[in-house]
Design an enzyme around this catalytic site. Structure first.
Site, short mmCIF file in Angstrom:
data_model
loop_
_atom_site.label_atom_id
_atom_site.label_comp_id
_atom_site.label_asym_id
_atom_site.label_seq_id
_atom_site.Cartn_x
_atom_site.Cartn_y
_atom_site.Cartn_z
CB CYS A 10 22.97 24.15 36.49
SG CYS A 10 21.73 24.09 35.53
CB CYS A 13 18.66 25.93 36.21
SG CYS A 13 18.66 24.22 35.70
#
Length: 82
Positions: A10, A13
């Site tokens: 994501c 991340c």
């Protein structure tokens, strides 16, 4: 020092991985940085909310992206704030 960024890919991340790599490079920290995207590997750390940061096998941040200053403090002083 072994640093692992846990996250499935994501935006947060990716942001954490980028920030960690920047802080390591800017501060000449001797560390191996890896990204762990496999959900089964992430679950071995008992992390249910990503992103998470693991330093030498210990989860030090989870569920958020810390500031670069906070990352520097964590990585240079090994101050684990969790």
């Amino acid at each position: 020092m072994k640093i692992q960024v846990l996250g499935t890919g994501c935006a947060k991340c990716k942001s954490l991985e980028k920030a960690v790599r920047e802080v390591v490079a800017q501060n000449n920290i001797d560390a191996e940085v890896t990204k762990v995207e496999d959900i089964m590997e992430i679950m071995k750390f008992n992390v249910m909310t990503t992103p998470a940061l693991v330093v030498d096998g210990k989860v030090v941040v989870k569920g958020r992206v810390p500031s670069n200053d906070e990352l520097k403090q964590i990585l240079t002083n090994k101050i684990f704030l969790i």
